[in-house]
Structure formats: structure tokens, C-alpha cells
Design a protein around this motif. Sequence first.
Motif, PDB file in Angstrom:
ATOM      1  N   MET A 157       0.830  -1.200   0.000  1.00  0.00           N
ATOM      2  CA  MET A 157       0.000   0.000   0.000  1.00  0.00           C
ATOM      3  C   MET A 157       0.865   1.250   0.000  1.00  0.00           C
ATOM      4  O   MET A 157       0.664   2.184  -0.787  1.00  0.00           O
ATOM      5  CB  MET A 157      -0.905   0.032   1.241  1.00  0.00           C
ATOM      6  CG  MET A 157      -2.153  -0.809   1.135  1.00  0.00           C
ATOM      7  SD  MET A 157      -3.032  -0.773   2.718  1.00  0.00           S
ATOM      8  CE  MET A 157      -3.793   0.835   2.637  1.00  0.00           C
ATOM      9  N   PHE A 215       1.284   4.254  -2.743  1.00  0.00           N
ATOM     10  CA  PHE A 215       1.102   5.690  -2.545  1.00  0.00           C
ATOM     11  C   PHE A 215       2.336   6.463  -2.972  1.00  0.00           C
ATOM     12  O   PHE A 215       2.242   7.532  -3.575  1.00  0.00           O
ATOM     13  CB  PHE A 215       0.771   5.988  -1.078  1.00  0.00           C
ATOM     14  CG  PHE A 215      -0.631   5.620  -0.709  1.00  0.00           C
ATOM     15  CD1 PHE A 215      -1.699   6.154  -1.421  1.00  0.00           C
ATOM     16  CD2 PHE A 215      -0.908   4.738   0.326  1.00  0.00           C
ATOM     17  CE1 PHE A 215      -3.000   5.810  -1.093  1.00  0.00           C
ATOM     18  CE2 PHE A 215      -2.196   4.402   0.647  1.00  0.00           C
ATOM     19  CZ  PHE A 215      -3.252   4.931  -0.060  1.00  0.00           C
ATOM     20  N   PHE A 268       3.530  15.560  -3.379  1.00  0.00           N
ATOM     21  CA  PHE A 268       4.403  15.620  -2.202  1.00  0.00           C
ATOM     22  C   PHE A 268       3.738  14.916  -1.025  1.00  0.00           C
ATOM     23  O   PHE A 268       4.379  14.158  -0.291  1.00  0.00           O
ATOM     24  CB  PHE A 268       4.700  17.074  -1.858  1.00  0.00           C
ATOM     25  CG  PHE A 268       5.646  17.230  -0.697  1.00  0.00           C
ATOM     26  CD1 PHE A 268       6.993  16.962  -0.857  1.00  0.00           C
ATOM     27  CD2 PHE A 268       5.181  17.630   0.552  1.00  0.00           C
ATOM     28  CE1 PHE A 268       7.864  17.095   0.210  1.00  0.00           C
ATOM     29  CE2 PHE A 268       6.048  17.755   1.616  1.00  0.00           C
ATOM     30  CZ  PHE A 268       7.394  17.491   1.445  1.00  0.00           C
ATOM     31  N   ALA A 269       2.417  15.141  -0.844  1.00  0.00           N
ATOM     32  CA  ALA A 269       1.703  14.522   0.277  1.00  0.00           C
ATOM     33  C   ALA A 269       1.824  13.011   0.208  1.00  0.00           C
ATOM     34  O   ALA A 269       2.164  12.352   1.205  1.00  0.00           O
ATOM     35  CB  ALA A 269       0.233  14.945   0.247  1.00  0.00           C
ATOM     36  N   LEU A 270       1.569  12.436  -0.965  1.00  0.00           N
ATOM     37  CA  LEU A 270       1.581  10.978  -1.070  1.00  0.00           C
ATOM     38  C   LEU A 270       3.002  10.430  -0.942  1.00  0.00           C
ATOM     39  O   LEU A 270       3.214   9.354  -0.369  1.00  0.00           O
ATOM     40  CB  LEU A 270       0.947  10.542  -2.385  1.00  0.00           C
ATOM     41  CG  LEU A 270      -0.566  10.816  -2.441  1.00  0.00           C
ATOM     42  CD1 LEU A 270      -1.145  10.394  -3.782  1.00  0.00           C
ATOM     43  CD2 LEU A 270      -1.289  10.087  -1.314  1.00  0.00           C
ATOM     44  N   LEU A 317       5.316  11.715   0.868  1.00  0.00           N
ATOM     45  CA  LEU A 317       5.629  11.779   2.297  1.00  0.00           C
ATOM     46  C   LEU A 317       5.086  10.551   3.019  1.00  0.00           C
ATOM     47  O   LEU A 317       5.734  10.009   3.925  1.00  0.00           O
ATOM     48  CB  LEU A 317       4.995  13.051   2.874  1.00  0.00           C
ATOM     49  CG  LEU A 317       5.791  13.806   3.925  1.00  0.00           C
ATOM     50  CD1 LEU A 317       7.211  14.034   3.468  1.00  0.00           C
ATOM     51  CD2 LEU A 317       5.101  15.116   4.250  1.00  0.00           C
ATOM     52  N   VAL A 318       3.888  10.091   2.605  1.00  0.00           N
ATOM     53  CA  VAL A 318       3.318   8.889   3.209  1.00  0.00           C
ATOM     54  C   VAL A 318       4.267   7.710   3.031  1.00  0.00           C
ATOM     55  O   VAL A 318       4.531   6.946   3.969  1.00  0.00           O
ATOM     56  CB  VAL A 318       1.947   8.579   2.590  1.00  0.00           C
ATOM     57  CG1 VAL A 318       1.472   7.199   3.017  1.00  0.00           C
ATOM     58  CG2 VAL A 318       0.938   9.630   2.990  1.00  0.00           C
TER      59      VAL A 318
END
Lengths: 513, 631
Positions: free
Chosen positions: A168, A172, A209-211, A213-214
Motif C-alpha cells: 500500500m 502511494f 508531495f503529500a503521497l 511523504l506517506v
Amino acid sequence: MPGTADLTPIAPLAALAVGALVVVAADLLAPRSLARPWAYAAALAAVVLAGWYWTGLWQSVQDGPLTSFFGAFVSDRLSAVLAGMMLVTACLVVLISLAHKERDMAGYLSLVLLAASGMMALGGAGDLMVLFTALELFSLSLYALIAFQREREAAKEGAFKYLVLGSMASGFLLYGFGLIYGAVGSLSLDAIAAYAAGGDLSPLYHAGFALSLVGFAFKLALVPFHAWAPDAYQAAPTPVAALMAAGTKAAALVALARFVWTVVPPAGDWAAKYMLPLAVLSGVSMMVGSLATLFQTNVKRLLAYSSITHAGYLVMPIVALQPEGLSLTLYYLFGYMLMSVGAFGVVAALQRRDETGDDLNAYQGLYARQPWLAVLLAFFFLALAGMPPTVGMTGKLLIIGAGLRAGTGWLVAALVVSTVISAYAYLRVVLAAFRTAGGPVAVAEAAAGPSASTDSTGAGDGEPDTVDEAKWSSAWADIGLGVALVVAIVGVVGLGLLPEAFLNAVEGLLPPR
Amino acid sequence: MDYNRLLILIPVLPLAGAVVSAAGTQTRINRRFLVGLACTAVGLSFVAAVLVRLQYNAVAPEGYLQATLWSWGMNGIGLGLLGDGISTWFALVVTGVGFLIHLYSVGYMAEDPGFARFFAKLNFFIFAMSVLVLADGFIGMLIGWANVGVASYLLIGFWHQRPAAAAAARKAYWVNAVGEVGLILGFIVLLTHFGSVSFADVLPQAWTAPAGVLNAAALLMLVGAVAKSAQLPLHVWLPDAMQGPTPVSALIHAATMVTAGVYLVVRAHPIFAAAPWGPAAVSVVGIGSVLFGALAALGQTDIKRVLAFSTMSQVGYMMLGAGVGAYAAALFHFATHAFFKALLFLGAGVIIHRFGGSQDIRRMGGLGRYQPFTYWTFLVATLALVGLPPLSGFYSKDAIIVSALMAGHPWLWLLAVVGAGLTAFYMLRLFCLVFTGGVSPDASHEELGHSVPAVKVIALSVLAVLSVVGGFLAMPDLSGVPGALPGAAAGAHGAAEAALGSWVVTESQASLYTMGLLLVVSLVGGGLAVWMFGPRRQPVREGMLSRAALQGFYVDHVYRAVFVRPLAAVARGVGDIMDPYVIDGAVNGVAKLTASLAAGVRRLHPGHLRRYALALMTGVVLMLLYFVLMV
């Protein structure tokens, strides 16, 4: 066309990868009785060869970064520092593995070498595709290593959980990279940096960037992307758990640092906005990690939560995006690598003697039975708790100082509170070992979770001794463990006493922003 | 500013000796081997100190030696060693006298079951003391300061089976804890104002600080100095500390540790001299202790307590010197005092053994006939302490007293001279009572005649020679010290002429008056003592004054009534009421809160894959929302 000049920067990690193949080949070619010694010798030789290449590389990167394969791989001082720390870790893990019984030792060792080479490659990735590939190289090796003891249900369970969640997270990460590519039109970090400096940012870029970072937070085991760590650490063979705690963390931190340095737009208050989620994750990880440490009854789970807590500590100095912060992170990171490898090494030594395994209840009165191992156990746990003059104390002190200078008082407060809480948990282990047998452990409830109750007492159980290896293995196992633990102790105390020696070497690895 | 590795050896060798001999006591290694090792460690440390001093002489007076142990990566906070005029001087005396006392102890403690343990602690003390004097900043000095306190505690209570020794050790520790609080507060004042605790950073610019800061720093540090150096009014622990073995009294409670306060004042003299109240406070403490100690010594009946009060009085002279700006003279007196006071204590150790362990000088007498060696060495030390020329005590004491006059303090000068007369009286009283007159009926002739072991003879002889010739040593040179004042370099005598009321004294006049008066006063005091307590002594009636002197003028009683009892009552109140209900309640409350939080956190991790995935997804959604909406 790639030439030999391209090979210089990747020589250390190539040495490890080739070593992994040689180990497997040696297993096929060598006579049955010599298979194991040859596998170990080949693995150690690969690490030593890589170290030799590394010293040359370290000299040449002092003058400036080298790139190879059209900028896909960058070898600068940052990636060389990571490579050096990874080589030390790989060497220690192979040494500790001497005490580890495994039917397919060659497969095990070659996977360890492949994982280490993937971790090293992660630090030098010059574009997003190489970054992802390196990440998958070591992740896949680790999935296999965790499930290596196929007879154990817990191993399969832990590996499966890690695989599902890891897939997962990788998904991402890849999605995030895709979005960034959509916005920028290139995968190269240089092109992305140019785009970020341009100022006109598309919403795709933010989401990318958000994904991404995940994905990094998952590999670092930052809360709430941490849930795999305790199960995976507990299921993994103990030396592999050490490799995961030290190596995964190091590689992901260095990659994260390079990534945020490149991707976060330099203009305006973008840096503060972009880094705020990471700061929150760092603070939450410290608190949740240390609170969860309190009630663990399994030492490897306890160390897993400790690694979650430390992920918070280690990310904290990066948040300010200053080169000094990165130096501190690398300093404490190296200290943490040595401390955790040492702690896992002691657990491995205990498991080898069928003494206690990793069940904390069995540590009662350890001092009476195994005084040396009890003292070593106490040393590494007290170092993790922050006992002077070890790096556990100096590192935390320096991070606190940097946090105060950067004006992130709330993170400093979280760090201090979490240090106090986890010190209690670490001291519980030490106390258990030094209390005379028979007294109750100060554990509130017996089970830490369903998976803890299904777990057997340790990795040493249920492994049939197929080869008559008892004789040679016991002497070599003692030597390997002894050397690894002495190196770890010297490093932990030396780093604590002489922080400036290391800090000077890692000064200004990335340019100030 | 030369880097010097040898400096590190001075503290490290005794530390290694302490660790090895302490660990060795748990094994079956030969005790004598361990003791030899401990002595060798201190001996080598002395050799290192000598070499360092020679190397310092090569760079003096402009430069000094330095060695960095480590730094914490923070500005001004680290640990390093400094070899300059003050610290090498102290290190020489500490390791040199320390080595002699180690030798002596081989003979003195041979019968003790804790033979090796004693040397481990003694080595540890040498380590701590050399860290104290060699540190290059206030933090390192504090580390040494606290550790000599620990060593002193351990050694006073060496015979921990004796309740009196344990109580004395506790008392010394508490009084010094008071001093340490003052010291730490003083250092904090300096740190907050100067932003550094390194001598090289703070002392040269001390004069730039406002008067309030300087006063606060000087007075707070003086509290620490007064406690460690057993000066008025925090001297009460020193006489009790004589419960420790006699070599300990000689080394720690006479020659070295009690002078740490003098070291502090001399080291930080730029601060003390610049603080408006500094010189006056130090001088008053010094002269007060000179007179108090001398008066109390008059009435003591225990040989070691006489010497303890005498130590207080002599350290008072050093403080006086530091107060009137005669820093070099104070260091000079520190060295000579270390020689003759160590000799006196070591002699007292022999005397106590000869009288079957009794320390009461009223029951002694006539030892001179049996022990000519002890007689002569003790006489040399006594006369050196009294200040008879050309023995060492004369030069150093004279230098301090002359400086008091030259600094323009005729009253301090006069009182210091009176103190010298008292010194002559109590020392000769002690000497006559022990060595002259008839042999006391309690003593056995066989014991009196026991010969002194060779190791003791060596230690006593060397110290006796030093007590005689110590006065011809060169005055220490302080010009290269960080932040040294111009006057400090000149040593004892200020260059200027002092105006006293209507007449002016030149330096040669001051020396002449002082020398003459000192001689007269000492001869009168000493002669009086010989007449009263000599071979044809008269039975002395015990008056109120001598009873008061015996009790140390009731300072202990006052402290017990004013501080100890009320504090104990408060402590009991805190223990019975505050602690269980308020403190424990708060602590337990926090612990319960943490536990329930942790239980909640644990409930989040049940081991179900779906729930883990849900947590991950929640994180992803929150992250995306933040970046898409907020950014």
C-alpha cells in the motif's frame, strides 16, 4: 553509453550486490560440509571489499559530487556517509548472524547483502525512479527475510502484514511520484528542484508531495504509518530485525532529507507549510511510541516501539531544513544504529543460548545466570534511555539544543516527555535482568496484543538442527557476537564523548536553503 | 597556548590506580601488589606533574599549556585541562605530598583489613583534586570539587563501623553541600553574564561586568570556598573530620583539599578583585579564621583536633593573603604549609600509635627520649609552622603579613601578628606536652620504644627537609595566568608605598617592622608555652575560657540549635505530611495518567491487519487534505 567512470560511484553497493550472487554460487559449488563457512566468508569479504571501495570513494567525493548513469545516481558526501554507516551496520549484522541458525544460510546472507545494497542505493538516487527501485530492492529482500523461517506461523504472519501494508505504502509513493511527474514533466531531482524554484506550483505537485511523504513515513515507521513495525520486528530473525531498525531507518532518513531539500519550494513560507505535517508526525511518533513501549512484554516488540520513538527524534532536526539539523540527525542516527544493533545483538546472544528468547518475563534474574550478557543488555538499554556518556545522552542533548534554537519548543517538550516515559520502559528491562529470579515483573498485564500471545518464545524455537554444525558454530558465533558488541560499545561511547569528530565529518552535507 | 598531552596523565594515572585497586579488592590478587600499584600510579602522576611544570617554564610567563579532553559540541561547555602558574604549582604539591603520604600509609595502614580499599580511595582523591586544580573552566573545576567532597566523605568514614566516623563523614558532606550550592549559583551568575564558563573567556574580561554581578558571583563563590576550606563560619566539619585515618587528615584535611577554597579565590582573582565587596569579604573571613582557629587550638586536648584548628588558622592566613591581593604569597604559604602540616599529622600518627591509640595530649609526655627521630622531625615542623627563620613557614607567612600592611590595612596586619603569637603558643604547648616531662602512667614502655617503619621514615624525612628548605623555593609566578592582574604578577608586595594615617611606609620598612615584630611575638608566645607546659610544668586550672576553647566556642551548639534541629523538624514534617499526600499524590497522579494513556495507545494496536490499513488510510487522507486544501 555508461563507462567505467559510471562505476566508481556505485562500486561499494555493486560489491555488495555481486557478493550476494557469490554467496549463492558458493553454496551451490562448495562441498556440503563447507557451505556455511564459505557463505559467511563470502559475505564478510563482500562487505570488506565494499568498505575498500568506499574509502576511495570517500576521498574523491570530498572534492565534489560524482554522478553516473546520466545523473540517475549521485555520489556526494551525503550518500557516502550513508554508505559508510550502512557498511558498518551490514558488517555487524553479518557478524551477529554467525549466531543465527538457518537451514538456507546462503540465501539468508545473500538477501541481507541485497537489502544493504538497496539501502545504500537509496541515499544516492538522482531521480525518482531510481529512488523507488532502491526502496523496493531492500523492501522485497526484507519481506523474504522476515518470512524466512517458514515453519513459524508468526514469521509468515508478520511478513504478510508487512507485505500488504508495505505494498500500500509503495503504491502511494509511486502515485505521489507520478503526480510530481505530471506537474514537472521530469523524474530527475534537478529538474524538480528547478520547477520548485520557479514558483508557479500546480495542485498536482502538492498532492504528489503529500503521497510521497506517506511512503517515506511508512518506511521510517512514523505514526500513524507505523503499525507494521512491531509485528515485523517480532517475526523477523533477530539479526534481520537489527538490520531493519538500523538500515531501513538510515536509508529512509537520508532519502527523505534529499527529497525534501529538493522538492520543497524555496520561496516564501512554503517550507514552513510543507514541513508542518512532518513535524506533527515526529511529535506524535515520539509520544505514541514511548507510551506503547511501556506495556510490552516482548523485547523485540519493545525495541520496535523504541524505533518508532526514535524515528520521531531523528526527523525532528530535519524539519528546519538547515544543514546543521541534518548533521545532528546523522549523528544521532549513527548512534541509534549502533545502540539498536547492539541491543538486538544481545537478544540474539540470549536466544542462541536458549536462555531466554525475547520474552521479557524470562529475563528475570538474568544476571545470576549470564552476568556478562546481563551487563551488556543493561548497557545498551541504558544508552537508549540516555545514560551519559553514551551517544544516547549527547545526541538527545544536541537535538534539544537545536530544537530550541529553531523555535520548535513544542517538539522539544514532546521529546523530553517521551524520553522520560521510555526511560521507564528501558529501565524495566534492566531491572528485570538484575532482580533475583522469582520476583514479579512490573508488567501491568500479561499480553501486549493478540499477536504477542500467538508468538512462540523466540526465533530459536522450532528450528531443526539439520547439519552437525554445533561444534564450529558455537566458537564462531561467540567470536562474531563478541566482535560486533565490542564495536557497538566503542562506537556508542566514542560518539558520546567525541561528538565533534563525527559532526565535523558530516558538516554541510546539503546546501543551506 | 601549547597543547600538552602530559597534562592528561596527571589525573588519569591515579584514576586508573583507583579503578584497578578497587576492582582488585574483589578478587584474590595480592593486596600488597595492589597497594604498590596505587603508590606507583601517584608517583608517576608526580613525575608527569614535574615534566609539565618544566614544559610550562619553557613557555612562561606569556603562555600556558592546554589539553582538551572533549567538548560537547556546544560553545564554552566542555572539559579541558590548563597548565599555568597556579595549576602546575598546585598539581606539584598535590601529587608530590600525595605520593609521600601514600608511602607513609603503606606502613600506617598495614594491619587494617581494608588496606587495598584505603588506597583505592586515596588514589581517587588524588584524581579528583588534580581535576579540580587543572580544569580549564568552572564546570571542570566543579566536577573536581564535587569529587573531592565524595573522596573526603569516603575517607572520613573509612572506619564506617564507628558511629562517630560515620557521623563526621555525614557532617562534612552536608556542610560542603551548602558550599557547593553557593559555588554552583556563583558559576551560574558568571555563565549567564559571560555566556561561557571557561577561565580563558571569563577571567580576562571580568572587570567589564557590572558591580552587582561581580559582587553576587564573588560572594556566592566565597560561600563554596569557605565551606571547603573550613573557614569561619563553615569550619565546623573539620575538627570532626579527624575521625578519619591520620594519613587522610594529613593529605586531605591539612595539605591539599582544604586549600581548594584558596585555589578558587586565587584562580578567580580577577573577579574577586574587581567585585567591590570581594577583597574585604575574603580578608575578613581570613583574619577571622586565623584568630578563631588559633584561640580554639589553645584549649584542645586531642592532638589531631589541635592540628585541625591550626589548619583552619593557617588556611585563614592564605585567605588573608588572597584578600589583600598577595596571590603569589598565598600560593607560597599553601605549599610550605602542605609540607610542615603534613609532617605534623604524620608525626601525630606515629605518636598516637606509640601511646596505644590514645589521642589525649594530657595523658602523653616524655616521648622525646624514646623517639628521637620523631622528636626532631616534629620539632622542625613545629618551628616551621611557628615561623622561625630560616624555616619555610617564616618566609611565606611573613610575605602575607607584609602584604597586608602594604595594601594599607594596619589592623589586619596587627591582628595577623597577634595570630602568629597565638600560633607559637599553641604549637609549643602541644610539643611540650607530648615530648617533654615525665612519661605518663598509662603508656607502656615497650610500645613507646617501637621503631618507626622504613617507609614512614622516608616520608617523614623528605617532608622535614622540605619544611626546612621550602622557604628558598621561588615565589610562584602568576603573570601568565588567564586574566592575571598586574599586581598579582608582582607577588606578595604591592609596588606602591602605603599611606597609614599620617606616616608612609616603604616596602623595606614594612618588611623590617613585620619581621621584627613577628620574631618577638613568636618568641614570647613560644616561651610562655614552654614555661607553662615544659619539663617543669605546673598543673593548669581549667577555666571557663579553656572550656569554651575546647568546645570550639560553642559554634556547633549554636548551629545545632539554630539550623539542625529546626531543619530536622521541617524535614520530618515534609516527610510525614508533604511527601505522602502532596508530592506522592502528584507523582502517582502523573504515573496513573501515563498508564491510562498507554493503555489507550495499546488498544489502538490490536494486531488486526484491517485496522492497521485503516490507520494508514486515515493518515493518507489527512495528509492529502492538508496539502490540497491548506497549502
